[in-house]
Design a protein around this motif. Structure first.
Motif, PDB file in Angstrom:
ATOM      1  N   TRP A   1       1.880 -10.350   0.506  1.00 46.11           N
ATOM      2  CA  TRP A   1       1.028  -9.358   1.157  1.00 46.11           C
ATOM      3  C   TRP A   1       1.213  -9.432   2.656  1.00 46.11           C
ATOM      4  O   TRP A   1       1.712 -10.426   3.192  1.00 46.11           O
TER       5      TRP A   1
ATOM      6  N   GLU B   1      -6.439  -4.967   4.094  1.00 49.35           N
ATOM      7  CA  GLU B   1      -5.549  -4.965   2.920  1.00 49.35           C
ATOM      8  C   GLU B   1      -6.175  -5.808   1.816  1.00 49.35           C
ATOM      9  O   GLU B   1      -6.281  -5.377   0.667  1.00 49.35           O
TER      10      GLU B   1
ATOM     11  N   ARG C   1      -7.822  -4.270  -1.599  1.00 51.99           N
ATOM     12  CA  ARG C   1      -7.117  -4.703  -2.810  1.00 51.99           C
ATOM     13  C   ARG C   1      -8.125  -5.303  -3.782  1.00 51.99           C
ATOM     14  O   ARG C   1      -8.117  -4.998  -4.970  1.00 51.99           O
TER      15      ARG C   1
ATOM     16  N   VAL D   1      -5.185  -0.289  -2.706  1.00 55.18           N
ATOM     17  CA  VAL D   1      -4.086  -1.115  -2.198  1.00 55.18           C
ATOM     18  C   VAL D   1      -3.482  -1.835  -3.404  1.00 55.18           C
ATOM     19  O   VAL D   1      -4.209  -2.456  -4.178  1.00 55.18           O
ATOM     20  N   SER D   2      -2.178  -1.728  -3.556  1.00 55.03           N
ATOM     21  CA  SER D   2      -1.541  -2.273  -4.753  1.00 55.03           C
ATOM     22  C   SER D   2      -0.155  -2.819  -4.417  1.00 55.03           C
ATOM     23  O   SER D   2       0.479  -2.390  -3.456  1.00 55.03           O
TER      24      SER D   2
ATOM     25  N   THR E   1       2.456  -1.966  10.022  1.00 47.69           N
ATOM     26  CA  THR E   1       1.094  -1.516   9.725  1.00 47.69           C
ATOM     27  C   THR E   1       0.111  -2.303  10.585  1.00 47.69           C
ATOM     28  O   THR E   1      -0.008  -3.523  10.426  1.00 47.69           O
TER      29      THR E   1
ATOM     30  N   ILE F   1      -5.304  -0.770   7.921  1.00 50.01           N
ATOM     31  CA  ILE F   1      -5.510   0.185   6.823  1.00 50.01           C
ATOM     32  C   ILE F   1      -6.953   0.669   6.943  1.00 50.01           C
ATOM     33  O   ILE F   1      -7.867  -0.139   7.160  1.00 50.01           O
TER      34      ILE F   1
ATOM     35  N   VAL G   1      -8.896   3.603   0.340  1.00 53.24           N
ATOM     36  CA  VAL G   1      -7.952   3.888   1.425  1.00 53.24           C
ATOM     37  C   VAL G   1      -8.062   5.352   1.862  1.00 53.24           C
ATOM     38  O   VAL G   1      -8.074   6.262   1.031  1.00 53.24           O
TER      39      VAL G   1
ATOM     40  N   ALA H   1      -3.878   4.900   7.514  1.00 54.06           N
ATOM     41  CA  ALA H   1      -3.338   3.652   8.066  1.00 54.06           C
ATOM     42  C   ALA H   1      -2.906   3.907   9.503  1.00 54.06           C
ATOM     43  O   ALA H   1      -2.547   5.033   9.866  1.00 54.06           O
TER      44      ALA H   1
ATOM     45  N   PHE I   1      -2.023   2.739  -0.767  1.00 59.81           N
ATOM     46  CA  PHE I   1      -1.187   1.929   0.121  1.00 59.81           C
ATOM     47  C   PHE I   1      -0.499   0.872  -0.742  1.00 59.81           C
ATOM     48  O   PHE I   1      -1.160   0.008  -1.342  1.00 59.81           O
TER      49      PHE I   1
END
Ligand code: NDP
Length: 318
Positions: A121, A127, A131, A137-138, A211, A214, A220, A223, A241
């Motif tokens: 990550w 993030e 997530r 976020v993935s 980045t 985010i 999300v 960004a 994202f």
């Protein structure tokens, strides 16, 4: 080794789809498997939301529920599932010697390694937050891309995975921003994959870009992308994202004993799950940098248990 060291016929290390499937097959073959789960029982799927591509679930299932089902199925046939981490191993010994949580020593006739791989990550606070709360976020476009159909998304990375996943997303999403930290001409992905992303109309590559943040409270919304050459920043509006900056196989404790590639993926004899040490088998993502799907991991877990059973059967004849 003390006289009261526990001896296990079939030890399974790791509790993702590969480990549990190995456990189901090993238990049904009466190998009395014992599984040590590792620090994330259930593995990577416990960190995803909906799983829509595991056969047998026409309405989809959440990652944690799928793992609970696999655990229950493995336990139904007698697998002992224990929370604990294998911290050291002497796989060349006979029987194999392993240490749990740095203290308890056990021995095993066969070892099925299903320790998986961990996605890397960026390490940005938002993030992690987005997530953890399934906010878009993935690290897996094939798993989660579908949720962003006809929407705008971004993907970070410039290797083959990022290029492949950007192409996959481009077929589902309206627009895909590909955030590449190096300049044009310095992309790591193979030439063929680069050609494909460069020639896909709805993929926009942002070169020299990192980045900075985010955006979004529950999910999300955008960004902030910083150009590392000019220092300027811009905001992009996105709802998904994706991070594709590589995976790290969890194989450090086997270094020096098991053959692995330069990235740490365990090498197996093609068409089997056999490693370079007899009686030690590698299944799932720790030995697979290409497919990395729950169903392929489960399939190789089955192979690992069958290989272990055959190994024990042959050993019993000698
Ligand atoms: P790679 O390590 O090849 O690429 C990682 C990418 O992420 C690089 O472009 C790297 O940038 C970038 N990156 C790393 N850290 C950051 C960061 N903090 N911020 C922004 N970008 C970052 O990983 P892959 O998962 O793409 O591939 C792993 C292996 O699997 C490779 O050998 C690949 O060829 C193989 N593979 C093969 C496939 C196939 O043949 N179909 C499909 C997928 C993977 P930089 O270049 O600047 O270091």
């Amino acid at each position: 080794m003390s006289s009261n060291t526990e001896h296990i016929t079939c030890l399974i290390i790791g509790s993702g789809p590969a480990g549990y499937t190995a456990a189901i097959y090993a238990a049904r073959a009466d190998l009395k498997p014992v599984m040590y789960t590792g620090l994330t029982p259930g593995g990577q799927l416990t960190e995803t939301t909906e799983v829509d591509n595991f056969p047998g679930y026409p309405k989809g299932i959440t990652g944690p529920e799928l793992m609970e089902d696999l655990k229950a199925q493995a336990e139904r046939f007698g697998t002992q599932v224990r929370f604990g981490l294998v911290t050291k191993a002497d796989l060349k010994a006979t029987p194999k010697r392993l240490w749990i949580d740095e203290t308890t020593e056990i021995t095993a006739d066969t070892v099925i390694i299903s320790t998986g791989a961990s996605a890397k990550w960026l390490g940005i606070e938002n993030e992690t937050r987005l997530r953890m709360n399934a906010g878009g976020v993935s690290a897996c476009a094939v798993c989660d891309g579908f949720f962003f159909k006809n929407q705008d998304v971004a993907i970070v990375g410039a290797g083959d995975t990022a290029a492949e996943e950007a192409t996959y997303l481009s077929k589902l999403c309206k627009k895909v921003y590909m955030i590449v930290r190096r300049g044009e001409g310095e992309m790591r992905a193979s030439k063929a994959m680069q050609h494909r992303v460069r020639n896909t109309a709805n993929i926009e590559i942002l070169w020299d870009s990192e980045t900075a943040d985010i955006l979004g409270k529950e999910a999300v919304e955008g960004a902030i992308i910083k150009n590392n050459k000019t220092g300027t920043s811009r905001e992009i509006k996105i709802t998904g994202f994706f991070v594709a900056i590589g995976h790290k196989p969890n194989t450090d404790i086997f270094k020096g004993q098991l053959t692995m590639d330069e990235l740490g993926y365990l090498q197996i004899i093609p068409g089997s799950t056999k490693t370079n040490i007899e009686g030690v088998f590698a299944v799932g993502d720790c030995a697979d940098k290409t497919y990395r799907q729950a169903v392929t991991a489960a399939g190789s877990g089955c192979m690992g248990a069958l290989d272990a059973e055959r190994y024990l059967g042959a050993a019993a004849l000698h």
